[in-house]
Write a protein that holds these residues in place. Structure first.
Motif, mmCIF file in Angstrom:
data_model
loop_
_atom_site.group_PDB
_atom_site.id
_atom_site.type_symbol
_atom_site.label_atom_id
_atom_site.label_comp_id
_atom_site.label_asym_id
_atom_site.label_seq_id
_atom_site.Cartn_x
_atom_site.Cartn_y
_atom_site.Cartn_z
ATOM 1 N N GLY A 14 21.871 70.302 22.612
ATOM 2 C CA GLY A 14 21.617 69.386 22.952
ATOM 3 C C GLY A 14 22.052 68.333 22.926
ATOM 4 O O GLY A 14 21.636 66.936 22.812
ATOM 5 N N ILE A 15 22.694 68.095 21.703
ATOM 6 C CA ILE A 15 23.276 66.671 20.750
ATOM 7 C C ILE A 15 24.360 66.855 21.168
ATOM 8 O O ILE A 15 25.737 67.619 20.758
ATOM 9 C CB ILE A 15 23.069 67.016 19.135
ATOM 10 N N THR A 16 25.022 65.549 21.292
ATOM 11 C CA THR A 16 26.476 65.315 21.373
ATOM 12 C C THR A 16 26.440 64.064 20.737
ATOM 13 O O THR A 16 26.141 63.138 20.321
ATOM 14 C CB THR A 16 27.278 64.936 22.969
ATOM 15 N N ILE A 17 27.839 63.562 20.373
ATOM 16 C CA ILE A 17 28.479 62.064 19.606
ATOM 17 C C ILE A 17 29.405 61.417 20.427
ATOM 18 O O ILE A 17 30.411 62.124 21.217
ATOM 19 C CB ILE A 17 29.267 62.564 18.392
ATOM 20 N N VAL A 18 29.274 60.279 21.072
ATOM 21 C CA VAL A 18 29.927 59.885 22.308
ATOM 22 C C VAL A 18 30.534 58.445 20.984
ATOM 23 O O VAL A 18 29.576 57.333 20.406
ATOM 24 C CB VAL A 18 29.586 59.302 22.716
ATOM 25 N N HIS A 19 31.430 58.032 21.889
ATOM 26 C CA HIS A 19 32.353 56.507 20.651
ATOM 27 C C HIS A 19 32.109 55.904 22.204
ATOM 28 O O HIS A 19 32.302 56.028 23.390
ATOM 29 C CB HIS A 19 33.859 57.351 21.490
ATOM 30 N N GLU A 20 31.558 54.687 21.838
ATOM 31 C CA GLU A 20 31.083 53.686 22.684
ATOM 32 C C GLU A 20 31.790 52.233 22.185
ATOM 33 O O GLU A 20 31.581 51.592 21.656
ATOM 34 C CB GLU A 20 28.863 53.292 23.002
ATOM 35 N N PRO A 21 33.220 52.100 22.831
ATOM 36 C CA PRO A 21 33.503 50.607 22.440
ATOM 37 C C PRO A 21 33.202 50.095 22.464
ATOM 38 O O PRO A 21 33.584 49.049 21.653
ATOM 39 C CB PRO A 21 35.351 51.124 22.804
ATOM 40 N N GLU A 22 32.269 50.033 23.497
ATOM 41 C CA GLU A 22 32.112 48.747 24.292
ATOM 42 C C GLU A 22 30.897 48.418 23.224
ATOM 43 O O GLU A 22 30.236 46.530 22.849
ATOM 44 C CB GLU A 22 31.346 48.553 25.586
ATOM 45 N N ALA A 23 30.027 48.611 21.797
ATOM 46 C CA ALA A 23 29.485 48.813 21.363
ATOM 47 C C ALA A 23 29.746 49.060 19.956
ATOM 48 O O ALA A 23 28.717 48.661 18.788
ATOM 49 C CB ALA A 23 28.041 49.208 21.556
ATOM 50 N N GLN A 24 30.701 48.859 19.441
ATOM 51 C CA GLN A 24 31.481 49.445 18.267
ATOM 52 C C GLN A 24 31.020 50.239 17.880
ATOM 53 O O GLN A 24 30.196 50.128 17.493
ATOM 54 C CB GLN A 24 31.556 47.925 17.645
#
Length: 109
Positions: A14-24
């Protein structure tokens, strides 16, 4: 304590890594009974043109020793952001990860 060797291992828990470019940042999310919560991040900035600086990495203390910090660093350093820019690491963890895995980057400062 669980040990995550791949993002697939982490996803099963249940652990994922997500790129959030708006938050850099690259954020680590953990699914809980009440929803998803951020439990880590690798933040970056652009100090000058064509340079990305990974300046801060943190994983919740309860998850230290699980390998998530390494997965997070690998994801950030193999991302399109890293590929499109010269990489600089003012974060000690990312700097150390690059030193241990120089094959991930040919442009690291």
């Amino acid at each position: 304590m669980a040990r995550y060797l791949t993002e697939a291992d982490a996803a099963e828990a249940g652990i994922t890594i997500v790129h959030e470019p708006e938050a850099q940042r690259f954020a680590v999310y953990q699914q809980t009974e009440t929803g998803s919560q951020v439990v880590g991040e690798a933040h970056y900035s652009f100090p000058r043109e064509s340079v990305v600086d990974f300046d801060h990495t943190l994983v919740d203390g309860s998850l230290r020793g699980t390998g998530l910090s390494g997965l997070l660093a690998r994801r950030a350093l193999t991302s399109d952001i890293a590929a499109a820019n010269r990489v600089q690491a003012s974060c000690w963890f990312i700097e150390g990860y690059i030193a241990k895995h120089p094959e991930l980057l040919s442009q690291a400062e």
